[in-house]
Design an enzyme around this catalytic site. Sequence first.
Site, PDB file in Angstrom:
ATOM      1  N   GLU A 115       0.697  -1.131   0.076  1.00 51.38           N
ATOM      2  CA  GLU A 115      -0.080  -0.020  -0.033  1.00 51.38           C
ATOM      3  C   GLU A 115       0.805   1.373  -0.043  1.00 51.38           C
ATOM      4  O   GLU A 115       1.701   1.242   0.860  1.00 51.38           O
ATOM      5  CB  GLU A 115      -0.978   0.121   1.274  1.00 51.38           C
ATOM      6  CG  GLU A 115      -1.919   0.889   1.271  1.00 51.38           C
ATOM      7  CD  GLU A 115      -2.556   1.180  -0.246  1.00 51.38           C
ATOM      8  OE1 GLU A 115      -3.185   0.143  -0.340  1.00 51.38           O
ATOM      9  OE2 GLU A 115      -2.429   2.202  -0.949  1.00 51.38           O
ATOM     10  N   LYS A 123       8.268  -1.633  -2.268  1.00 54.18           N
ATOM     11  CA  LYS A 123       7.679  -0.879  -1.199  1.00 54.18           C
ATOM     12  C   LYS A 123       8.801  -0.241  -0.301  1.00 54.18           C
ATOM     13  O   LYS A 123       8.872   0.947  -0.120  1.00 54.18           O
ATOM     14  CB  LYS A 123       6.857  -1.713  -0.628  1.00 54.18           C
ATOM     15  CG  LYS A 123       6.183  -1.137   0.736  1.00 54.18           C
ATOM     16  CD  LYS A 123       5.120  -0.167   0.622  1.00 54.18           C
ATOM     17  CE  LYS A 123       4.882   0.338   1.956  1.00 54.18           C
ATOM     18  NZ  LYS A 123       3.698   1.286   2.000  1.00 54.18           N
ATOM     19  N   CYS A 141       6.209   4.350   9.173  1.00 54.93           N
ATOM     20  CA  CYS A 141       6.788   3.434   8.025  1.00 54.93           C
ATOM     21  C   CYS A 141       8.423   3.880   7.692  1.00 54.93           C
ATOM     22  O   CYS A 141       9.173   2.964   7.599  1.00 54.93           O
ATOM     23  CB  CYS A 141       5.956   3.597   6.521  1.00 54.93           C
ATOM     24  SG  CYS A 141       4.502   2.875   6.680  1.00 54.93           S
ATOM     25  N   PHE A 159       2.370  13.353  13.601  1.00 59.68           N
ATOM     26  CA  PHE A 159       3.710  13.299  12.511  1.00 59.68           C
ATOM     27  C   PHE A 159       3.466  14.066  11.372  1.00 59.68           C
ATOM     28  O   PHE A 159       4.479  14.477  10.628  1.00 59.68           O
ATOM     29  CB  PHE A 159       4.308  11.974  12.455  1.00 59.68           C
ATOM     30  CG  PHE A 159       3.432  11.101  11.372  1.00 59.68           C
ATOM     31  CD1 PHE A 159       2.154  10.512  11.281  1.00 59.68           C
ATOM     32  CD2 PHE A 159       3.998  10.860  10.087  1.00 59.68           C
ATOM     33  CE1 PHE A 159       1.460   9.815  10.401  1.00 59.68           C
ATOM     34  CE2 PHE A 159       3.471  10.359   9.014  1.00 59.68           C
ATOM     35  CZ  PHE A 159       2.247   9.968   9.099  1.00 59.68           C
ATOM     36  N   ARG A 185       2.689   7.965  15.478  1.00 63.72           N
ATOM     37  CA  ARG A 185       3.737   7.230  15.571  1.00 63.72           C
ATOM     38  C   ARG A 185       5.078   7.938  15.247  1.00 63.72           C
ATOM     39  O   ARG A 185       5.038   8.200  13.940  1.00 63.72           O
ATOM     40  CB  ARG A 185       3.348   5.843  14.831  1.00 63.72           C
ATOM     41  CG  ARG A 185       2.494   4.988  15.516  1.00 63.72           C
ATOM     42  CD  ARG A 185       1.986   3.827  14.758  1.00 63.72           C
ATOM     43  NE  ARG A 185       1.165   4.168  13.515  1.00 63.72           N
ATOM     44  CZ  ARG A 185       0.711   3.031  12.702  1.00 63.72           C
ATOM     45  NH1 ARG A 185       0.949   1.945  12.942  1.00 63.72           N
ATOM     46  NH2 ARG A 185      -0.052   3.595  11.995  1.00 63.72           N
ATOM     47  N   ARG A 240       8.185  23.479  11.063  1.00 63.90           N
ATOM     48  CA  ARG A 240       7.502  23.038   9.615  1.00 63.90           C
ATOM     49  C   ARG A 240       7.668  24.336   8.552  1.00 63.90           C
ATOM     50  O   ARG A 240       7.112  24.298   7.606  1.00 63.90           O
ATOM     51  CB  ARG A 240       6.294  22.960   9.831  1.00 63.90           C
ATOM     52  CG  ARG A 240       6.048  21.536  10.822  1.00 63.90           C
ATOM     53  CD  ARG A 240       6.629  20.264  10.065  1.00 63.90           C
ATOM     54  NE  ARG A 240       6.394  19.258  10.745  1.00 63.90           N
ATOM     55  CZ  ARG A 240       6.317  17.883  10.225  1.00 63.90           C
ATOM     56  NH1 ARG A 240       6.469  17.758   9.025  1.00 63.90           N
ATOM     57  NH2 ARG A 240       5.977  16.996  10.956  1.00 63.90           N
TER      58      ARG A 240
HETATM   59  C1  UDX Z   1       0.374  -0.966   8.373  1.00 63.33           C
HETATM   60  C2  UDX Z   1       1.025  -2.139   7.856  1.00 63.33           C
HETATM   61  O1  UDX Z   1       0.302  -3.258   8.125  1.00 63.33           O
HETATM   62  C3  UDX Z   1       2.389  -1.842   7.957  1.00 63.33           C
HETATM   63  O2  UDX Z   1       2.948  -3.028   7.892  1.00 63.33           O
HETATM   64  C4  UDX Z   1       3.048  -0.718   7.656  1.00 63.33           C
HETATM   65  O3  UDX Z   1       4.228  -0.661   7.650  1.00 63.33           O
HETATM   66  C5  UDX Z   1       2.202   0.393   8.321  1.00 63.33           C
HETATM   67  O4  UDX Z   1       0.807   0.185   8.182  1.00 63.33           O
HETATM   68  P1  UDX Z   1      -1.145  -0.200  10.243  1.00 63.33           P
HETATM   69  O5  UDX Z   1      -2.551  -0.386   9.722  1.00 63.33           O
HETATM   70  O6  UDX Z   1      -0.470   1.320  10.331  1.00 63.33           O
HETATM   71  O7  UDX Z   1       0.001  -1.058   9.674  1.00 63.33           O
HETATM   72  O8  UDX Z   1      -0.978  -0.599  11.612  1.00 63.33           O
HETATM   73  P2  UDX Z   1      -2.149  -0.546  12.770  1.00 63.33           P
HETATM   74  O9  UDX Z   1      -2.934   0.682  12.534  1.00 63.33           O
HETATM   75  O10 UDX Z   1      -1.290  -0.937  14.000  1.00 63.33           O
HETATM   76  O11 UDX Z   1      -3.175  -1.837  12.608  1.00 63.33           O
HETATM   77  C6  UDX Z   1      -2.817  -3.036  12.527  1.00 63.33           C
HETATM   78  C7  UDX Z   1      -4.132  -3.967  13.299  1.00 63.33           C
HETATM   79  O12 UDX Z   1      -4.090  -5.204  13.161  1.00 63.33           O
HETATM   80  C8  UDX Z   1      -4.433  -3.644  14.606  1.00 63.33           C
HETATM   81  O13 UDX Z   1      -5.842  -2.816  14.787  1.00 63.33           O
HETATM   82  C9  UDX Z   1      -4.358  -4.682  15.388  1.00 63.33           C
HETATM   83  O14 UDX Z   1      -5.237  -4.882  16.450  1.00 63.33           O
HETATM   84  C10 UDX Z   1      -4.625  -5.724  14.146  1.00 63.33           C
HETATM   85  N1  UDX Z   1      -4.035  -6.979  14.640  1.00 63.33           N
HETATM   86  C11 UDX Z   1      -2.611  -7.273  14.761  1.00 63.33           C
HETATM   87  C12 UDX Z   1      -4.826  -8.306  14.485  1.00 63.33           C
HETATM   88  O15 UDX Z   1      -6.021  -8.247  14.175  1.00 63.33           O
HETATM   89  N2  UDX Z   1      -4.460  -9.507  14.572  1.00 63.33           N
HETATM   90  C13 UDX Z   1      -3.009  -9.495  14.979  1.00 63.33           C
HETATM   91  O16 UDX Z   1      -2.706 -10.858  15.200  1.00 63.33           O
HETATM   92  C14 UDX Z   1      -2.074  -8.432  15.110  1.00 63.33           C
HETATM   93  C1  UDX Z   2       4.585   7.382   3.649  1.00 62.33           C
HETATM   94  C2  UDX Z   2       4.651   7.197   2.170  1.00 62.33           C
HETATM   95  O1  UDX Z   2       4.525   8.519   1.582  1.00 62.33           O
HETATM   96  C3  UDX Z   2       3.399   6.054   1.741  1.00 62.33           C
HETATM   97  O2  UDX Z   2       3.660   6.069   0.330  1.00 62.33           O
HETATM   98  C4  UDX Z   2       3.846   5.011   2.258  1.00 62.33           C
HETATM   99  O3  UDX Z   2       2.623   4.041   2.076  1.00 62.33           O
HETATM  100  C5  UDX Z   2       3.524   4.826   3.825  1.00 62.33           C
HETATM  101  O4  UDX Z   2       4.599   5.822   4.292  1.00 62.33           O
HETATM  102  P1  UDX Z   2       3.055   8.363   5.260  1.00 62.33           P
HETATM  103  O5  UDX Z   2       4.158   8.218   6.396  1.00 62.33           O
HETATM  104  O6  UDX Z   2       1.723   8.495   5.819  1.00 62.33           O
HETATM  105  O7  UDX Z   2       3.484   7.918   4.032  1.00 62.33           O
HETATM  106  O8  UDX Z   2       3.389  10.075   5.329  1.00 62.33           O
HETATM  107  P2  UDX Z   2       4.372  11.157   4.413  1.00 62.33           P
HETATM  108  O9  UDX Z   2       3.543  11.984   3.672  1.00 62.33           O
HETATM  109  O10 UDX Z   2       5.078  10.341   3.328  1.00 62.33           O
HETATM  110  O11 UDX Z   2       5.154  11.792   5.434  1.00 62.33           O
HETATM  111  C6  UDX Z   2       6.090  11.091   6.210  1.00 62.33           C
HETATM  112  C7  UDX Z   2       6.894  12.199   7.116  1.00 62.33           C
HETATM  113  O12 UDX Z   2       7.959  12.844   6.339  1.00 62.33           O
HETATM  114  C8  UDX Z   2       6.022  12.974   7.808  1.00 62.33           C
HETATM  115  O13 UDX Z   2       6.405  13.182   9.193  1.00 62.33           O
HETATM  116  C9  UDX Z   2       6.137  14.389   7.064  1.00 62.33           C
HETATM  117  O14 UDX Z   2       5.980  15.495   7.782  1.00 62.33           O
HETATM  118  C10 UDX Z   2       7.703  14.229   6.648  1.00 62.33           C
HETATM  119  N1  UDX Z   2       7.867  15.033   5.274  1.00 62.33           N
HETATM  120  C11 UDX Z   2       7.496  14.712   4.293  1.00 62.33           C
HETATM  121  C12 UDX Z   2       8.861  16.071   5.282  1.00 62.33           C
HETATM  122  O15 UDX Z   2       9.213  16.430   6.385  1.00 62.33           O
HETATM  123  N2  UDX Z   2       9.188  16.903   4.330  1.00 62.33           N
HETATM  124  C13 UDX Z   2       8.511  16.314   3.098  1.00 62.33           C
HETATM  125  O16 UDX Z   2       8.756  17.283   2.095  1.00 62.33           O
HETATM  126  C14 UDX Z   2       7.464  15.683   3.132  1.00 62.33           C
END
Ligand code: UDX
Ligand code: UDX
Length: 465
Positions: A163, A223, A279, A341, A349, A445
């Site tokens: 994703e 990814k 991530c 964030f 996170r 920022r």
């Molecule tokens: C996602 C991706 O899965 C992760 O690999 C990526 O790097 C970040 O985004 P995310 O959806 O953000 O993770 O994680 P989180 O919001 O913590 O959701 C995971 C969910 O899975 C939680 O609600 C947790 O309760 C659930 N879970 C976890 C299960 O249902 N079963 C399990 O065994 C472990």
């Molecule tokens: C990121 C990737 O963009 C997305 O494709 C992947 O699936 C998950 O990880 P996300 O972490 O949700 O997404 O947000 P993103 O917009 O990428 O920002 C990440 C961090 O970088 C934030 O803290 C943001 O503030 C920072 N950032 C981003 C900067 O400081 N400067 C920039 O120019 C862009």
Amino acid sequence: MKIKNICCIGAGYVGGPTMSVLAYKCPDIKVTVVDLNQKRIDDWNHPDVTQIPIYEPGLSDIVKGARGKNLFFSTDIEKGIIEADMIFISVNTPTKTYGEGKGMAADLKYIELAARQIAALATSDKIIVEKSTLPVRTASAIKDILDNIGGNGAKFQILSNPEFLAEGTAVQDLLNPDRVLIGGDTSTPEGNEAIQALVDIYGRWVNTDKILTTNVWSSELSKLAANAFLAQRVSSINAISELCERTEADVNEVAKAIGMDTRIGNKFLKASVGFGGSCFQKDILNLVYISKSYGLDEVAEYWAQVIKMNDHQKNRFSRDIVKKLYNTVSDKKIAFLGWAFKKDTNDTRESAAIYVADNLLNELAHIQVYDPKVAEHQVYFDLDYLNTRSSDENKEQLKVVNDPYKAVENAHAIAVLTEWDEFKTYDWKRIYDSMLKPAFVFDGRNILDKKKLEEIGFVYQGIGK
Ligand code: UDX
Ligand code: UDX
């Protein structure tokens, strides 16, 4: 193969929005999102859709349109698995906090748990889709578990479908993705059939020329590589920002000048207090770990530097605050605008705010936090998680308030940690009047109007200016 029933394990930031959009776009497919966290599921089922557990612009409308029709949230994982012909695994994969690879490798225990559950319960053939970001070659581990435990004669195909949505723009990213990546076993007819089944689903709303199919390993590595490249850009511009501060160059001007080169491009060049999110750091650590495990030390070091630079950026932001406040912040009040964030999300996170706060609390500062979307308990959870001081001490030294004007009252300084749009619209004269003088603003920022603030009387310090 026509998919009629989808189950997604994990109702988090990825699973929840992705499945909501999928259900919304495919009314004939039943989509059930299961999670072992009862509270999370209850929140997704909240009668008032604005109260769903994840804040994303546009998401509650999407959920409203599909929930109860073909989109369901449940804790009945077993039923979800048994009924589905396609299962997305979207559980979290945190960095390991123990044992081999501690602090670097991804902890795959939840992934393995999900695979074992599927293997034990499946009575019909299933396509398993990895949605979680995973180290390269995880698919083969999942396949191993499924093939070895699956005692009910069911056959499995494993696809990798990473994703790329970014938080805060998740719905738009899902509705209009730059590309959809599907990795699978391209060497067998069954593998190609499974790939095609998922292509057909996305093909309902995504142009087919944006749907890429690859082998599983390319998809998994893409990814990690995409996130590493994005994070590297932020660290690159942040490295330049420090140089700008010493040379009277302006990082915004530099970013504009280099970004107009179409080979470089103008996105992801905003200097900041440091990147956060679930991530970037985790995926780079993964890349570093994988490279090291293949003996590729130079590759590992190269990517590790991106994180090192990011840590430096967060630390130097707090150091600069201390320095500007006459080398001591002990018992001084610092107002934090923002804890998330990035803007438009309630996710905290790895937010830079956590680390900046921790540094300043070490210097005995008092902090008042205001964030439009982050709940008080989350702020304390983030701080307590660091284990730097007791929970009581964190509560004593840091307060969370729900009014920005309250947060800044009698403060020595304001630190902007998140780029929320509303911060730009505040009555800055009123804020100035309520602060101690000299009134400092540390804009992590670069979103505020330096000239205007200086005219009011603030001492303004941005990043890279
Ligand atoms: C996602 C991706 O899965 C992760 O690999 C990526 O790097 C970040 O985004 P995310 O959806 O953000 O993770 O994680 P989180 O919001 O913590 O959701 C995971 C969910 O899975 C939680 O609600 C947790 O309760 C659930 N879970 C976890 C299960 O249902 N079963 C399990 O065994 C472990
Ligand atoms: C990121 C990737 O963009 C997305 O494709 C992947 O699936 C998950 O990880 P996300 O972490 O949700 O997404 O947000 P993103 O917009 O990428 O920002 C990440 C961090 O970088 C934030 O803290 C943001 O503030 C920072 N950032 C981003 C900067 O400081 N400067 C920039 O120019 C862009």
